[in-house]
Motif scaffolding. Structure first.
Motif, PDB file in Angstrom:
ATOM      1  N   GLU A  56      33.238  27.915  65.120  1.00  0.00           N
ATOM      2  CA  GLU A  56      34.478  27.596  64.801  1.00  0.00           C
ATOM      3  C   GLU A  56      35.642  28.522  65.285  1.00  0.00           C
ATOM      4  O   GLU A  56      36.518  27.499  65.936  1.00  0.00           O
ATOM      5  CB  GLU A  56      34.365  27.760  63.240  1.00  0.00           C
ATOM      6  CG  GLU A  56      35.711  26.731  62.394  1.00  0.00           C
ATOM      7  CD  GLU A  56      35.930  25.264  63.285  1.00  0.00           C
ATOM      8  OE1 GLU A  56      37.053  25.013  63.048  1.00  0.00           O
ATOM      9  OE2 GLU A  56      34.833  25.110  63.674  1.00  0.00           O
ATOM     10  N   HIS A  62      36.189  28.376  68.861  1.00  0.00           N
ATOM     11  CA  HIS A  62      36.455  26.753  69.114  1.00  0.00           C
ATOM     12  C   HIS A  62      38.567  26.547  68.456  1.00  0.00           C
ATOM     13  O   HIS A  62      38.868  26.807  69.833  1.00  0.00           O
ATOM     14  CB  HIS A  62      35.892  25.940  68.439  1.00  0.00           C
ATOM     15  CG  HIS A  62      36.815  24.253  68.194  1.00  0.00           C
ATOM     16  ND1 HIS A  62      36.930  23.690  70.053  1.00  0.00           N
ATOM     17  CD2 HIS A  62      37.714  23.681  67.360  1.00  0.00           C
ATOM     18  CE1 HIS A  62      37.189  22.546  69.122  1.00  0.00           C
ATOM     19  NE2 HIS A  62      37.845  22.564  68.020  1.00  0.00           N
ATOM     20  N   ARG A  63      38.547  27.485  67.751  1.00  0.00           N
ATOM     21  CA  ARG A  63      39.577  27.729  66.551  1.00  0.00           C
ATOM     22  C   ARG A  63      40.356  28.795  68.108  1.00  0.00           C
ATOM     23  O   ARG A  63      42.242  27.940  68.629  1.00  0.00           O
ATOM     24  CB  ARG A  63      39.800  27.779  65.490  1.00  0.00           C
ATOM     25  CG  ARG A  63      39.467  27.428  64.797  1.00  0.00           C
ATOM     26  CD  ARG A  63      39.188  27.385  63.402  1.00  0.00           C
ATOM     27  NE  ARG A  63      38.782  26.981  62.591  1.00  0.00           N
ATOM     28  CZ  ARG A  63      38.029  26.800  60.637  1.00  0.00           C
ATOM     29  NH1 ARG A  63      38.817  28.093  60.155  1.00  0.00           N
ATOM     30  NH2 ARG A  63      37.587  26.416  60.380  1.00  0.00           N
ATOM     31  N   ASN A 123      41.494  26.827  70.867  1.00  0.00           N
ATOM     32  CA  ASN A 123      42.747  25.443  70.900  1.00  0.00           C
ATOM     33  C   ASN A 123      43.856  26.574  70.344  1.00  0.00           C
ATOM     34  O   ASN A 123      44.844  25.576  70.751  1.00  0.00           O
ATOM     35  CB  ASN A 123      42.156  24.390  69.757  1.00  0.00           C
ATOM     36  CG  ASN A 123      41.090  23.190  69.915  1.00  0.00           C
ATOM     37  OD1 ASN A 123      40.354  23.367  71.440  1.00  0.00           O
ATOM     38  ND2 ASN A 123      40.874  23.567  69.148  1.00  0.00           N
ATOM     39  N   ASN A 124      44.160  27.583  69.546  1.00  0.00           N
ATOM     40  CA  ASN A 124      45.467  27.709  69.469  1.00  0.00           C
ATOM     41  C   ASN A 124      46.098  28.122  71.146  1.00  0.00           C
ATOM     42  O   ASN A 124      47.020  28.785  71.049  1.00  0.00           O
ATOM     43  CB  ASN A 124      45.436  28.725  68.906  1.00  0.00           C
ATOM     44  CG  ASN A 124      44.904  28.712  66.777  1.00  0.00           C
ATOM     45  OD1 ASN A 124      45.074  27.493  66.567  1.00  0.00           O
ATOM     46  ND2 ASN A 124      43.947  29.526  66.340  1.00  0.00           N
ATOM     47  N   TRP A 180      40.100  26.548  56.522  1.00  0.00           N
ATOM     48  CA  TRP A 180      40.142  25.442  57.486  1.00  0.00           C
ATOM     49  C   TRP A 180      39.722  23.850  57.260  1.00  0.00           C
ATOM     50  O   TRP A 180      39.216  23.536  57.548  1.00  0.00           O
ATOM     51  CB  TRP A 180      39.610  25.516  58.579  1.00  0.00           C
ATOM     52  CG  TRP A 180      40.330  26.555  59.409  1.00  0.00           C
ATOM     53  CD1 TRP A 180      40.917  28.004  59.194  1.00  0.00           C
ATOM     54  CD2 TRP A 180      41.354  26.519  60.520  1.00  0.00           C
ATOM     55  NE1 TRP A 180      41.805  28.500  59.638  1.00  0.00           N
ATOM     56  CE2 TRP A 180      42.035  28.042  60.771  1.00  0.00           C
ATOM     57  CE3 TRP A 180      41.625  25.218  60.940  1.00  0.00           C
ATOM     58  CZ2 TRP A 180      42.885  27.423  61.874  1.00  0.00           C
ATOM     59  CZ3 TRP A 180      42.385  25.230  62.302  1.00  0.00           C
ATOM     60  CH2 TRP A 180      43.513  26.387  62.360  1.00  0.00           C
ATOM     61  N   PRO A 231      42.200  20.021  59.400  1.00  0.00           N
ATOM     62  CA  PRO A 231      42.776  20.955  60.546  1.00  0.00           C
ATOM     63  C   PRO A 231      43.164  20.493  61.700  1.00  0.00           C
ATOM     64  O   PRO A 231      44.384  20.549  62.266  1.00  0.00           O
ATOM     65  CB  PRO A 231      41.315  21.685  60.468  1.00  0.00           C
ATOM     66  CG  PRO A 231      40.433  21.712  59.323  1.00  0.00           C
ATOM     67  CD  PRO A 231      40.990  20.193  58.877  1.00  0.00           C
ATOM     68  N   HIS A 232      42.492  18.642  62.150  1.00  0.00           N
ATOM     69  CA  HIS A 232      42.440  18.691  63.210  1.00  0.00           C
ATOM     70  C   HIS A 232      44.403  17.807  63.954  1.00  0.00           C
ATOM     71  O   HIS A 232      44.748  17.990  64.567  1.00  0.00           O
ATOM     72  CB  HIS A 232      41.963  17.614  64.287  1.00  0.00           C
ATOM     73  CG  HIS A 232      41.957  16.390  63.785  1.00  0.00           C
ATOM     74  ND1 HIS A 232      41.504  15.735  62.590  1.00  0.00           N
ATOM     75  CD2 HIS A 232      42.666  15.432  63.868  1.00  0.00           C
ATOM     76  CE1 HIS A 232      41.190  14.956  62.762  1.00  0.00           C
ATOM     77  NE2 HIS A 232      41.493  14.073  63.107  1.00  0.00           N
ATOM     78  N   GLU A 260      47.218  13.223  71.066  1.00  0.00           N
ATOM     79  CA  GLU A 260      46.729  14.466  70.501  1.00  0.00           C
ATOM     80  C   GLU A 260      45.796  13.323  69.070  1.00  0.00           C
ATOM     81  O   GLU A 260      44.755  13.841  68.400  1.00  0.00           O
ATOM     82  CB  GLU A 260      47.798  15.372  69.332  1.00  0.00           C
ATOM     83  CG  GLU A 260      48.538  16.481  70.468  1.00  0.00           C
ATOM     84  CD  GLU A 260      46.704  17.637  71.087  1.00  0.00           C
ATOM     85  OE1 GLU A 260      45.838  17.211  70.890  1.00  0.00           O
ATOM     86  OE2 GLU A 260      46.971  17.823  72.103  1.00  0.00           O
ATOM     87  N   LEU A 261      46.714  12.464  68.449  1.00  0.00           N
ATOM     88  CA  LEU A 261      46.194  11.816  67.349  1.00  0.00           C
ATOM     89  C   LEU A 261      45.438  10.661  67.229  1.00  0.00           C
ATOM     90  O   LEU A 261      45.313  10.104  66.589  1.00  0.00           O
ATOM     91  CB  LEU A 261      47.181  11.702  66.179  1.00  0.00           C
ATOM     92  CG  LEU A 261      47.082  13.802  65.321  1.00  0.00           C
ATOM     93  CD1 LEU A 261      47.870  13.392  64.662  1.00  0.00           C
ATOM     94  CD2 LEU A 261      46.490  14.212  65.092  1.00  0.00           C
TER      95      LEU A 261
END
Length: 842
Positions: free
Chosen positions: A627, A630-631, A634-635, A679, A714-715, A792-793
Motif C-alpha cells: 500500500e 502504491h500510494r 500515485n502521489n 486511509w 481514498p481514490h 479519474e472518477l
C-alpha cells in the motif's frame, strides 16, 4: 481475342484437338471433305456467287477450292510431323546426354562386352580401378584382365551368362601394374529381339578394402581364440604387423603415475616383443590419438612431429594410430603401427586399426580388471588382517583361520593357539545349542546367519559380549563359514547409559513448547508430545490413531512426502506448510524434520510450530508495504502531473508558483485528512472545510455547504479536493469570492440512501459576484476539473454561466462504505478534532 489477351475455352479446346490429330485422322477428314464437296459443291458455289453458273465455270471454281483445301490439309499434316520429329530428336539428345553423364560420374565401374567377350565400352571409374586408359581396354578380351588361376572360374561364369543367367559375386581382376583388385560384380546378359545372346553388361564396385578388413578379422579371430589379457595384446600386435606389412605395432595406455607419458602393454618391433616401454607424449602423434582422434600419416611423419625423439631414433617414415574406448566412450589407450617406409593404403590401414582397436580395448579392460582383482585380493587380505572386528573361517566345526583381532579378542598368544580348536568350545554354554544349529545350517543348507548377540569365552576364562554374523564359505572344496565377530561390550555399556539419557529426553519431549511428532520411515505417526496434540485439538490416544492426511492439510501432503524422502536420505528438511485442527480448520506451521533413532530403528522427528500469528503479522506487513509503495507512486505521479499542467497554464514564474503551491497544498491537506483515518476514507464535509473554511473567517458566511454526512474513499478524495481547490481559486480570482458581497453555495447528495454502491452529485454555485455575459468562459482550470472528474472518477461535469455566476455540476460513481466503516471514519474524525462542527447534513 477475348478480354485480357487470353484465348477462349473453345479456341483452347480447338487447339488441343488439332495437336492430337494423327495422319489417320487427317486422311479420314480428307475423304469426308472430298465426298462432301463432290455432292454439295454446286449449291455452295451458287450460294456464294448468288447466281447460276455454267458447268465449265463451276468446275474451275470447284477445282481451285478443292486444291486449296487439300493443300491446307497436307500443310497441317506435314507441319505436325516435322514438329514431332524435332521434339523426338531433342528428347533423344537430352536422354543420351543425361545417361552419358550418369555413366561417366558413376562410382561403380561399367563394362560392356560383346558376344565374343571383347570390350566394347568402359566408363572412367573402371579405367581408374584397373589402371588403364579407355583406349587401351577397348577391343581386348576379358581373359587379358584375369589372373591365370581365376580363368577356369571365369569360364564357368561366362557360360552361365550365355545361358541368360544374371548374377552378383566377388571376383578378383588383374590391374595394369600386375596387382589385384577385388570387386563385387553384377552381370546381366544382353539379348536381341529373338532372344539370342549378344553380350554382357557388368557393374563393378571396388571391395579391396573390405577384403583386407575381412582377412584382418579372420586373423584377429584366430589370435583372440588363443589367448587372453596381456598375451592377447601381444598376439594382436603380431597379427597387425603381419596383416599390414609394417615394421612395428604397439598397444599402450597412459602411465598411471605420469599422465604426460604412455606405457606400452604390448609392442612388437622387427619381430621382437618389448614390454612396458615408456615415452613422453609431448609433441607426438600418440598425444593426438589419446584425444580421441584417428591419426594416419602415410609418410614424412618425423617432419610433422619434429619433437618426437622416439620416431627419429627408430627411423619411422609412416605412422597410424587409433584410440581405444571403454564402454562409456572414454579413451583408455591407443593402438598404433609404425613403418620405416611409407604406408601404402592409408584408408585400409585406418579401417584395420579400428577393427583391431575394438578387440584391443576389450583386452585392455581385461588386463585392468585382472590388475584390479589382484589389488582387490591384496586389499581384502590387508582389510581382514587389520579389521577392528574379529574374523575367522570355520570348517567342519573347527577354526581354520583367524585374524589378528580375533586372536587378541580370545586372549591367545598367536593364531596357532586357536586354529584347530572346536568353535563351540569358545562360546558360553548357554549359547552353544543355538550356535550348533547355525553351524549346521551354514554347512548343510548354505544359509547365511543373521547378526546375533552371544557370549564368547576367552582362553583365560573371561567372557566377552559379541555380535556374530556368518555367511557360507568353501575352503578347499569343503563347506564352512566366514564369521565376523564384533566386540559389543562397550556398546552394552553405552546402551545402559542411553536408556538413562532417554528418560531425560522423554522429560524434555513432554514439556517442549513446540509440537514434537515422531514418524517411522514410511510416514506413519508413532509418537507425539502433549503440545502437538493440543495444537491439533486431539487427545494423545486419538492423535496417534490418525493417519497424516487427517491432520495435515491436503495442500501440504506433497511437502510431507518430500520431508520423509529427504530425512530418509539423511538430510534435514525445513519448510512452511499447512496442518489442520480437529474441526478441519487449516493453520500455518513451520516444520523441521530430522533423522533420529527411536526404538532402535531410524525414525523422523518433526518439530512443528504454530505460526498463525506470525503469518498474520507478515501478511499485514506485506500489505502495508504494498500500500505504501502504491500510494507513494500515485502521489509522485499526481505532483508531476500538477507541475506539468501548472507550467502549461501559467505565463510567469510567480503565477506558476502560486498555482502549483496551491494545488500541492490541497493535495497535502487531503493526504493529512486521509492519514487521520488510516486511509480508510474522508468525510466530504471535512474536505470542503479544509479547502473553503478560510473564506468563512471573521464570522463571515461566504461559503455555505449543504449535504449528507458522506465519507469519500481514498481514490475519490484527491480528485474531489483538487476540483474544489480549482473552483475556489477561480472564484477568488475572477468569481464571487473576488468581491466582498459575493458568496458560494455547495450542495451534494447521493442517489442511494442505504450507503450502497451509488452516485455522488455535487453542485457548486456562485452568487452576487461580478456579473457574467452568459457566454461560455472555460480555461485550463475547467480542463483540469474535467480530467479529475471524468477521467479519474469516470463521472460527468457540466459548467453553466448565468449572469449571477458560475455553476458547476458534477456526478461520479461512488463505492459507498458500509455503515460501520462510515461510522468509524466519522468517529475518528471527531476524536481527532478534524471534523468541522456545524456541518451536519442540512
Amino acid at each position: 481475342m477475348p478480354q485480357g489477351g487470353r484465348e477462349s475455352d473453345g479456341v483452347a479446346r480447338g487447339r488441343g484437338v488439332v495437336a492430337r490429330l494423327t495422319p489417320g485422322h487427317i486422311t479420314l477428314a480428307y475423304l469426308i471433305v472430298s465426298f462432301t464437296w463432290i455432292l454439295g459443291s454446286d449449291w455452295v458455289v451458287e450460294s456464294i456467287l448468288g447466281e447460276s453458273i455454267n458447268t465449265a465455270r463451276a468446275q474451275t471454281i470447284k477445282g481451285l477450292a478443292f486444291i486449296t483445301l487439300v493443300g491446307l490439309l497436307l500443310y497441317v499434316l506435314m507441319s505436325r510431323a516435322e514438329r514431332d520429329r524435332r521434339r523426338a530428336e531433342t528428347r533423344l539428345r537430352e536422354s543420351e546426354e543425361r545417361h552419358r553423364r550418369i555413366v561417366e560420374a558413376a562410382q561403380e565401374g561399367i563394362w560392356l562386352l560383346d558376344s565374343r567377350w571383347r570390350t566394347t565400352f568402359v566408363n572412367p571409374r573402371l579405367c581408374e580401378m584397373l589402371g588403364y586408359e579407355a583406349s587401351e581396354m577397348l577391343g581386348r578380351a576379358l581373359d587379358e584382365f584375369l589372373f591365370e588361376g581365376d580363368k577356369a572360374e571365369a569360364q564357368a561364369l561366362m557360360e552361365r551368362r550365355e545361358q541368360g543367367v544374371a548374377e552378383t559375386h566377388d571376383f578378383r581382376l588383374r590391374r595394369k601394374d600386375g596387382t589385384h583388385v577385388w570387386t563385387i560384380v553384377s552381370t546381366s546378359p544382353i539379348v536381341d529381339s529373338r532372344g539370342a545372346f549378344t553380350g554382357v553388361l557388368t557393374m563393378l564396385a571396388d571391395i579391396s578394402e573390405r577384403k583386407r578388413v575381412e582377412d584382418a578379422l579372420h586373423a584377429l579371430a584366430a589370435a583372440s581364440s588363443r589367448s587372453r589379457g596381456r598375451d592377447a595384446l601381444r598376439d594382436l600386435s603380431a597379427v597387425l604387423v603381419e596383416t599390414l606389412g609394417v615394421r612395428c605395432a604397439l598397444v599402450a595406455e597412459r602411465s598411471p603415475d605420469h599422465p604426460e607419458r604412455v606405457r606400452t602393454l604390448a609392442m612388437l618391433d622387427r619381430g621382437v616383443h618389448l614390454d612396458e616401454v615408456e615415452y613422453d607424449l609431448r609433441g607426438t602423434p600418440c598425444a593426438v590419438v589419446l584425444n580421441g582422434t584417428d591419426v594416419v600419416t602415410p609418410s614424412n611423419v618425423c617432419a610433422l612431429y619434429p619433437d618426437d625423439a622416439l620416431l627419429r631414433e627408430m627411423g619411422v617414415e609412416g605412422y597410424a594410430g587409433a584410440p581405444l574406448f571403454d564402454s562409456d566412450g572414454a579413451v583408455t589407450g591407443i593402438i598404433s603401427v609404425l613403418h620405416d617406409r611409407p604406408i601404402e593404403d592409408a584408408e585400409i590401414t585406418r579401417s584395420v586399426l579400428r577393427v583391431f582397436a575394438s578387440r584391443a580395448a576389450s583386452e585392455l579392460l581385461r588386463v585392468r580388471a585382472e590388475k584390479e582383482r589382484d589389488e582387490s585380493e591384496e586389499r581384502y587380505r590387508t582389510l581382514v588382517e587389520t579389521s577392528p572386528d574379529g574374523v575367522f573361517i570355520q570348517s567342519e566345526g573347527r577354526f581354520a583361520f583367524v585374524n589378528s583381532t580375533m586372536v587378541r579378542m580370545l586372549g591367545a598368544p598367536s593364531s596357532e593357539e586357536v586354529i584347530g580348536r572346536q568353535v563351540l568350545d569358545m562360546f558360553h554354554e548357554r549359547d552353544r545349542p543355538a550356535v550348533a544349529e547355525r553351524i549346521r545350517r551354514l554347512n548343510e543348507e548354505q544359509i547365511p546367519a543373521e547378526p546375533r548377540e552371544e557370549k564368547m569365552l576367552r582362553l583365560d576364562g573371561g567372557e566377552i559380549d559379541v555380535e556374530v554374523t556368518a555367511s557360507p564359505y568353501r575352503l578347499n572344496g569343503k563347506p564352512g563359514a566366514q564369521v565376523i565377530v564384533r566386540d559389543v561390550s562397550a556398546r552394552k555399556h553405552a546402551e545402559r547409559e542411553l536408556r538413562e539419557r532417554e528418560e531425560q529426553y522423554r522429560a524434555v519431549f513432554e514439556s517442549a513448547a513446540d509440537g514434537l511428532e515422531i514418524f517411522d520411515m514410511e510416514g506413519n505417526l508413532v509418537e507425539a508430545n502433549p503440545k502437538a496434540c493440543e495444537m491439533h485439538g486431539w487427545s494423545h490416544e486419538e492423535f496417534l490413531a490418525l493417519t497424516p492426511d487427517q491432520f495435515i492439510d491436503e495442500s501440504s501432503m506433497g511437502q510431507f512426502a518430500d520431508c520423509v524422502e529427504t530425512v530418509r536420505a539423511g538430510r534435514v528438511f525445513e519448510a512452511r506448510a499447512m496442518n489442520k485442527r480437529r474441526d478441519g480448520t487449516p493453520f500455518p506451521i513451520e516444520a523441521r524434520g530430522t533423522l533420529m533413532m527411536y526404538a532402535g530403528k531410524p525414525h523422523m522427528l518433526a518439530l512443528v510450530r504454530d505460526v498463525t500469528e506470525q503469518v498474520r503479522s507478515e501478511r499485514r506487513q506485506s500489505l502495508m508495504m504494498q500500500e505504501l509503495d502504491h500510494r507513494v507512486k500515485n502521489n509522485l505521479a499526481a505532483v508531476l502531473s500538477l507541475a506539468e499542467q501548472s507550467i502549461a497554464s501559467t505565463e510567469s514564474l510567480e503565477a506558476f508558483r502560486n498555482s502549483f503551491v496551491g494545488r500541492v497544498r490541497a493535495l497535502a491537506t487531503t493526504h493529512a485528512a486521509l492519514a487521520r483515518t488510516r486511509w480508510e476514507g474522508v468525510l466530504l464535509a471535512e474536505v470542503l472545510h479544509e479547502t473553503l473554511g478560510a473564506y468563512n473567517a471573521d464570522g463571515l458566511q461566504r461559503v455555505t455547504m449543504h449535504g449528507e454526512d458522506i465519507a469519500l474513499p481514498p481514490h475519490a478524495a484527491l480528485p474531489v479536493c483538487l476540483t474544489l481547490h480549482e473552483l475556489a481559486t477561480n472564484a477568488v480570482k475572477y468569481g464571487a469570492l473576488s468581491v466582498p458581497e459575493g458568496r458560494v453555495e455547495v450542495r451534494w447528495e447521493t442517489r442511494s440512501k442505504a450507503m450502497e454502491k451509488g452516485e455522488m452529485r455535487v453542485e457548486w454555485r456562485e452568487l452576487d459576484g461580478p456579473r457574467l455575459d452568459g457566454h461560455k468562459q472555460e480555461g485550463f482550470g475547467s480542463e483540469l476539473i474535467r480530467g479529475m472528474i471524468e477521467y479519474e472518477l469516470g463521472g460527468t461535469v457540466i459548467f453553466e454561466y448565468p449572469v449571477s455566476g458560475v455553476v458547476c455540476r458534477m456526478a461520479f460513481p461512488l463505492d459507498m462504505a458500509p455503515s460501520e466503516a462510515h461510522d468509524a471514519i466519522r468517529d475518528r474524525s471527531r476524536r481527532d478534532g478534524s471534523r468541522p462542527e456545524g456541518l451536519e447534513a442540512s
